[in-house]
Design a protein around this motif. Structure first.
Motif, PDB file in Angstrom:
ATOM      1  N   GLY A  29      42.978  10.006 -52.538  1.00 57.58           N
ATOM      2  CA  GLY A  29      43.599  10.122 -51.233  1.00 57.58           C
ATOM      3  C   GLY A  29      44.495   8.963 -50.853  1.00 57.58           C
ATOM      4  O   GLY A  29      45.200   9.041 -49.853  1.00 57.58           O
ATOM      5  N   ASN A  31      47.713   6.302 -51.300  1.00 55.37           N
ATOM      6  CA  ASN A  31      49.079   6.353 -51.803  1.00 55.37           C
ATOM      7  C   ASN A  31      49.176   5.495 -53.051  1.00 55.37           C
ATOM      8  O   ASN A  31      48.928   4.282 -53.010  1.00 55.37           O
ATOM      9  CB  ASN A  31      50.041   5.851 -50.721  1.00 55.37           C
ATOM     10  CG  ASN A  31      51.491   6.010 -51.135  1.00 55.37           C
ATOM     11  OD1 ASN A  31      51.953   5.401 -52.100  1.00 55.37           O
ATOM     12  ND2 ASN A  31      52.211   6.847 -50.408  1.00 55.37           N
ATOM     13  N   ASN A 262      51.059  13.616 -52.249  1.00 56.58           N
ATOM     14  CA  ASN A 262      50.182  13.169 -51.162  1.00 56.58           C
ATOM     15  C   ASN A 262      50.623  13.815 -49.853  1.00 56.58           C
ATOM     16  O   ASN A 262      51.827  14.021 -49.621  1.00 56.58           O
ATOM     17  CB  ASN A 262      50.239  11.642 -51.015  1.00 56.58           C
ATOM     18  CG  ASN A 262      49.799  10.940 -52.281  1.00 56.58           C
ATOM     19  OD1 ASN A 262      48.750  11.244 -52.826  1.00 56.58           O
ATOM     20  ND2 ASN A 262      50.614  10.009 -52.777  1.00 56.58           N
ATOM     21  N   SER A 264      49.518  14.314 -45.380  1.00 56.05           N
ATOM     22  CA  SER A 264      48.703  13.970 -44.225  1.00 56.05           C
ATOM     23  C   SER A 264      49.263  14.712 -43.025  1.00 56.05           C
ATOM     24  O   SER A 264      50.293  15.367 -43.115  1.00 56.05           O
ATOM     25  CB  SER A 264      48.715  12.449 -43.987  1.00 56.05           C
ATOM     26  OG  SER A 264      50.046  11.995 -43.770  1.00 56.05           O
ATOM     27  N   GLU A 279      48.422   9.368 -37.459  1.00 55.52           N
ATOM     28  CA  GLU A 279      48.366   9.989 -38.788  1.00 55.52           C
ATOM     29  C   GLU A 279      46.910  10.181 -39.199  1.00 55.52           C
ATOM     30  O   GLU A 279      46.075   9.302 -39.024  1.00 55.52           O
ATOM     31  CB  GLU A 279      49.080   9.119 -39.814  1.00 55.52           C
ATOM     32  CG  GLU A 279      49.096   9.730 -41.211  1.00 55.52           C
ATOM     33  CD  GLU A 279      49.782   8.836 -42.238  1.00 55.52           C
ATOM     34  OE1 GLU A 279      50.110   9.336 -43.323  1.00 55.52           O
ATOM     35  OE2 GLU A 279      49.976   7.639 -41.947  1.00 55.52           O
ATOM     36  N   TYR A 280      46.591  11.386 -39.742  1.00 52.21           N
ATOM     37  CA  TYR A 280      45.241  11.715 -40.181  1.00 52.21           C
ATOM     38  C   TYR A 280      45.297  12.211 -41.623  1.00 52.21           C
ATOM     39  O   TYR A 280      46.239  12.924 -42.012  1.00 52.21           O
ATOM     40  CB  TYR A 280      44.619  12.802 -39.289  1.00 52.21           C
ATOM     41  CG  TYR A 280      44.509  12.406 -37.839  1.00 52.21           C
ATOM     42  CD1 TYR A 280      43.379  11.781 -37.349  1.00 52.21           C
ATOM     43  CD2 TYR A 280      45.557  12.650 -36.951  1.00 52.21           C
ATOM     44  CE1 TYR A 280      43.278  11.408 -36.017  1.00 52.21           C
ATOM     45  CE2 TYR A 280      45.481  12.269 -35.615  1.00 52.21           C
ATOM     46  CZ  TYR A 280      44.327  11.659 -35.152  1.00 52.21           C
ATOM     47  OH  TYR A 280      44.227  11.298 -33.848  1.00 52.21           O
ATOM     48  N   ASN A 281      44.283  11.845 -42.425  1.00 51.74           N
ATOM     49  CA  ASN A 281      44.224  12.339 -43.800  1.00 51.74           C
ATOM     50  C   ASN A 281      43.547  13.702 -43.839  1.00 51.74           C
ATOM     51  O   ASN A 281      43.239  14.293 -42.803  1.00 51.74           O
ATOM     52  CB  ASN A 281      43.502  11.331 -44.713  1.00 51.74           C
ATOM     53  CG  ASN A 281      42.056  11.104 -44.296  1.00 51.74           C
ATOM     54  OD1 ASN A 281      41.497  11.821 -43.450  1.00 51.74           O
ATOM     55  ND2 ASN A 281      41.416  10.101 -44.871  1.00 51.74           N
ATOM     56  N   ILE A 287      44.459   7.316 -40.227  1.00 53.08           N
ATOM     57  CA  ILE A 287      44.844   6.303 -41.210  1.00 53.08           C
ATOM     58  C   ILE A 287      46.144   5.610 -40.846  1.00 53.08           C
ATOM     59  O   ILE A 287      46.620   4.758 -41.603  1.00 53.08           O
ATOM     60  CB  ILE A 287      44.970   6.929 -42.615  1.00 53.08           C
ATOM     61  CG1 ILE A 287      46.042   8.043 -42.613  1.00 53.08           C
ATOM     62  CG2 ILE A 287      43.653   7.461 -43.101  1.00 53.08           C
ATOM     63  CD1 ILE A 287      46.336   8.588 -43.983  1.00 53.08           C
ATOM     64  N   ASN A 305      50.162   1.518 -41.434  1.00 53.38           N
ATOM     65  CA  ASN A 305      49.093   2.193 -42.172  1.00 53.38           C
ATOM     66  C   ASN A 305      47.827   1.364 -42.035  1.00 53.38           C
ATOM     67  O   ASN A 305      47.718   0.272 -42.599  1.00 53.38           O
ATOM     68  CB  ASN A 305      49.485   2.352 -43.652  1.00 53.38           C
ATOM     69  CG  ASN A 305      48.509   3.224 -44.404  1.00 53.38           C
ATOM     70  OD1 ASN A 305      47.328   2.913 -44.508  1.00 53.38           O
ATOM     71  ND2 ASN A 305      49.007   4.315 -44.959  1.00 53.38           N
TER      72      ASN A 305
END
Length: 345
Positions: A29, A31, A262, A264, A279-281, A287, A305
């Motif tokens: 998960g 980067n 990747n 999100s 931002e959400y994973n 995240i 980030n």
């Protein structure tokens, strides 16, 4: 090739703490590009493992991987050379150093590096020579010695207590309770639905007489119709001005993707041309966050980030009236950037 021998001889360096394996150490998960840049910032040495078919490796389309700018092996070595890290080529099982003519421009310096050999026939010796080089660059981590246990006593497991009646029969008791509840539900009588008798229904004629009077006084019925139309008519919605410079609406949820696969979710909150986002994973864990503005077909934002603790900026543009966006996320401190796209989630 089995690399277990190398880990055994390097155990005194606490491999899990100071060695970074680009595939094993990297968590799912994260980067890949940012994690490699962060690892290089914290590293002193990069070991470039070169096998006999290193230059001949191709992707699924038949393109030589060493000639692809986005190949991870090439990017790792190139970034290490740019940062002036100690890059040691490791020639595995008879591999030869590649000539500078067959290497891309950002890897030509690799051919000038002195290499170390690793062969199966003299594995322990070659690993020992490489270990001597690493001892000069990486300090050893002392392993604490455990004190010997004097007069060890024989472990006697404690005696288990006998189980009570409930511990032995709780499943039967629960089963009986469930059966009793089912039986109780089946015994409850259903409510009888009573329908009205059609022979006893009375009709109120007052409304019908009122309707007859209205039609008698206004045979055409136009006045009532017109009054109802005027009362119920709603004003026409305002038409958007052709000269409107309002910013595109980005509020709501958007799916962010990069070229490495990747992705999100970004949750936008907008006020005019300015906005903020989180931002959400894929596990719905926050995240990152940021804020910015929209200027015509351009979107600019400052981004942080929280997972990698690194800041940067986002520069996007749209060619379809804000239905989707594409551009770059840039991290100046890490010296990296990545192409991304935004689409409605």
């Amino acid at each position: 090739m089995n690399l277990g021998g190398s880990r055994t001889n390097w155990s005194k360096y606490s491999v899990r703490k100071i060695f970074f394996y680009d595939v094993e150490t990297l968590e799912a998960g994260l980067n890949f590009d940012l994690s490699i840049a962060k690892a290089l910032n914290e590293s002193k040495v990069l070991l470039a493992m070169i096998g006999p078919h290193w230059l001949k490796a191709t992707d699924s389309n038949g393109t030589m991987r060493i000639q692809k700018p986005n190949d991870w092996v090439r990017k790792e070595i190139s970034e290490a050379l740019k940062r002036n890290l100690r890059v040691i080529p490791i020639l595995v099982n008879g591999a030869e150093m590649p000539d500078p003519e067959v290497l891309p421009d950002d890897l030509k310096e690799l051919s000038l590096k002195h290499a170390q050999e690793l062969t199966s026939s003299r594995w322990n010796y070659d690993v020992g020579e490489l270990t001597k080089v690493l001892e000069k660059l990486i300090p050893k981590i002392p392993v604490p010695k455990s004190d010997p246990i004097s007069n060890p006593r024989t472990f006697i497991p404690p005696l288990s207590k006998p189980k009570g009646w409930w511990a032995k029969n709780y499943l039967w008791a629960l089963g009986g309770l469930v059966f009793f509840l089912i039986l109780l539900i089946m015994c409850v009588p259903e409510e009888e639905v009573i329908y009205p008798d059609p022979d006893n229904i009375t009709i109120d004629d007052s409304k019908e007489e009122a309707q007859v009077d209205i039609r008698t006084q206004n045979p055409e019925g136009n006045e009532i119709y017109n009054s109802l139309q005027l009362e119920n008519q709603e004003p026409a919605p305002p038409q958007p001005s052709t000269d409107s410079q309002d910013a595109y609406d980005v509020s709501g949820y958007w799916l962010l993707k990069d070229l490495q696969g990747n992705q999100s979710t970004l949750a936008f909150s907008q006020n005019g041309s300015e906005f903020t986002f989180y931002e959400y994973n894929i596990l719905n864990i926050q995240i990152g966050n940021g804020s910015g503005r929209i200027e015509g077909n351009q979107l600019y934002a400052e981004y942080y980030n929280t997972l990698l603790e690194i800041g940067g900026r986002i520069e996007l543009n749209t060619s379809n009236s804000g239905q989707s966006w594409s551009g770059l996320v840039i991290f100046p401190s890490a010296g990296t950037s990545s192409e991304i796209t935004l689409s409605r989630n």
